[in-house]
Design a protein around this motif. Structure first.
Motif, PDB file in Angstrom:
ATOM      1  N   ARG A 107      51.454  50.693  26.243  1.00  0.00           N
ATOM      2  CA  ARG A 107      50.166  50.933  26.284  1.00  0.00           C
ATOM      3  C   ARG A 107      49.481  49.496  26.534  1.00  0.00           C
ATOM      4  O   ARG A 107      49.383  48.412  26.961  1.00  0.00           O
ATOM      5  N   VAL A 108      48.578  49.864  28.452  1.00  0.00           N
ATOM      6  CA  VAL A 108      47.486  49.027  28.947  1.00  0.00           C
ATOM      7  C   VAL A 108      46.457  49.280  28.627  1.00  0.00           C
ATOM      8  O   VAL A 108      46.351  50.427  28.709  1.00  0.00           O
ATOM      9  N   VAL A 109      46.053  48.405  28.084  1.00  0.00           N
ATOM     10  CA  VAL A 109      44.497  48.413  27.856  1.00  0.00           C
ATOM     11  C   VAL A 109      43.393  47.491  29.378  1.00  0.00           C
ATOM     12  O   VAL A 109      43.801  46.140  29.303  1.00  0.00           O
ATOM     13  N   ILE A 110      42.675  48.014  29.777  1.00  0.00           N
ATOM     14  CA  ILE A 110      41.025  47.599  31.041  1.00  0.00           C
ATOM     15  C   ILE A 110      39.777  47.575  29.456  1.00  0.00           C
ATOM     16  O   ILE A 110      39.616  48.499  29.342  1.00  0.00           O
ATOM     17  N   ASP A 111      39.264  46.098  29.819  1.00  0.00           N
ATOM     18  CA  ASP A 111      38.089  45.267  29.430  1.00  0.00           C
ATOM     19  C   ASP A 111      37.665  45.364  30.212  1.00  0.00           C
ATOM     20  O   ASP A 111      37.572  44.504  31.183  1.00  0.00           O
ATOM     21  N   GLY A 112      36.588  47.005  30.255  1.00  0.00           N
ATOM     22  CA  GLY A 112      35.817  46.747  31.649  1.00  0.00           C
ATOM     23  C   GLY A 112      34.406  45.537  31.694  1.00  0.00           C
ATOM     24  O   GLY A 112      34.082  45.271  32.283  1.00  0.00           O
ATOM     25  N   ASP A 113      34.253  45.354  30.340  1.00  0.00           N
ATOM     26  CA  ASP A 113      33.006  44.233  30.873  1.00  0.00           C
ATOM     27  C   ASP A 113      33.816  43.158  30.910  1.00  0.00           C
ATOM     28  O   ASP A 113      33.168  41.944  30.539  1.00  0.00           O
ATOM     29  N   LEU A 114      34.891  43.028  31.055  1.00  0.00           N
ATOM     30  CA  LEU A 114      35.408  41.805  31.141  1.00  0.00           C
ATOM     31  C   LEU A 114      36.258  41.274  32.578  1.00  0.00           C
ATOM     32  O   LEU A 114      35.602  40.551  32.802  1.00  0.00           O
ATOM     33  N   CYS A 115      36.293  42.772  33.008  1.00  0.00           N
ATOM     34  CA  CYS A 115      36.969  41.887  34.987  1.00  0.00           C
ATOM     35  C   CYS A 115      35.991  41.806  35.324  1.00  0.00           C
ATOM     36  O   CYS A 115      34.641  42.215  35.304  1.00  0.00           O
ATOM     37  N   ILE A 116      36.184  41.229  36.558  1.00  0.00           N
ATOM     38  CA  ILE A 116      35.558  39.923  37.476  1.00  0.00           C
ATOM     39  C   ILE A 116      35.962  40.694  38.803  1.00  0.00           C
ATOM     40  O   ILE A 116      35.127  40.685  39.840  1.00  0.00           O
ATOM     41  N   GLY A 117      36.332  42.293  39.004  1.00  0.00           N
ATOM     42  CA  GLY A 117      36.958  42.525  39.968  1.00  0.00           C
ATOM     43  C   GLY A 117      37.667  41.924  41.225  1.00  0.00           C
ATOM     44  O   GLY A 117      37.241  41.873  42.156  1.00  0.00           O
ATOM     45  N   SER A 118      38.325  41.097  40.572  1.00  0.00           N
ATOM     46  CA  SER A 118      39.391  39.907  41.638  1.00  0.00           C
ATOM     47  C   SER A 118      40.034  40.870  42.151  1.00  0.00           C
ATOM     48  O   SER A 118      40.567  39.851  43.630  1.00  0.00           O
ATOM     49  N   GLN A 119      40.941  41.573  41.633  1.00  0.00           N
ATOM     50  CA  GLN A 119      41.621  43.153  42.591  1.00  0.00           C
ATOM     51  C   GLN A 119      43.237  42.288  42.323  1.00  0.00           C
ATOM     52  O   GLN A 119      43.446  42.999  43.392  1.00  0.00           O
ATOM     53  N   SER A 120      43.280  40.942  41.513  1.00  0.00           N
ATOM     54  CA  SER A 120      45.287  40.580  41.084  1.00  0.00           C
ATOM     55  C   SER A 120      46.017  41.387  40.715  1.00  0.00           C
ATOM     56  O   SER A 120      47.000  41.926  40.914  1.00  0.00           O
ATOM     57  N   CYS A 121      45.922  42.575  39.957  1.00  0.00           N
ATOM     58  CA  CYS A 121      46.126  43.159  39.106  1.00  0.00           C
ATOM     59  C   CYS A 121      46.287  44.072  40.240  1.00  0.00           C
ATOM     60  O   CYS A 121      47.463  45.230  40.770  1.00  0.00           O
ATOM     61  N   ILE A 122      45.482  44.795  41.301  1.00  0.00           N
ATOM     62  CA  ILE A 122      45.602  45.678  42.158  1.00  0.00           C
ATOM     63  C   ILE A 122      46.832  45.240  43.376  1.00  0.00           C
ATOM     64  O   ILE A 122      47.824  46.147  43.626  1.00  0.00           O
TER      65      ILE A 122
END
Length: 82
Positions: A12-27
């Motif tokens: 189960r993968v959870v994304i907390d959009g409020d914490l994301c800074i768009g670094s794109q490391s995951c991408i």
């Protein structure tokens, strides 16, 4: 808090959009799973990440490299990363 979650590779993968800074490391690690939205925050690739074939190790790594811990991976109720 704007959280979304999906089942991917048995996790189960959870994304907390409020914490994301768009670094794109995951991408960089799992572009078939994650993309940026119009706010430059990560989201699951449109069309259903549930159907994406991604191995468990890459899912875990993509969550682990997030600099703000905006991504989390769970095995059942147990949080694996971060």
């Amino acid at each position: 808090m704007s959280e979304v979650e999906r089942e991917v590779a048995g996790l189960r993968v959870v994304i907390d959009g409020d914490l994301c800074i768009g670094s794109q490391s995951c991408i960089t690690i799992a572009p078939e799973l994650f993309e940026l939205d119009s706010r430059q925050a990560v989201r699951f690739v449109e069309g259903g990440a549930e159907d994406v074939e991604t191995d468990r190790a890459r899912v875990l790594e993509s969550c682990q490299v997030c600099p703000t811990s905006a991504l989390a991976a769970y095995d059942g109720e147990k949080r694996l990363v971060p």
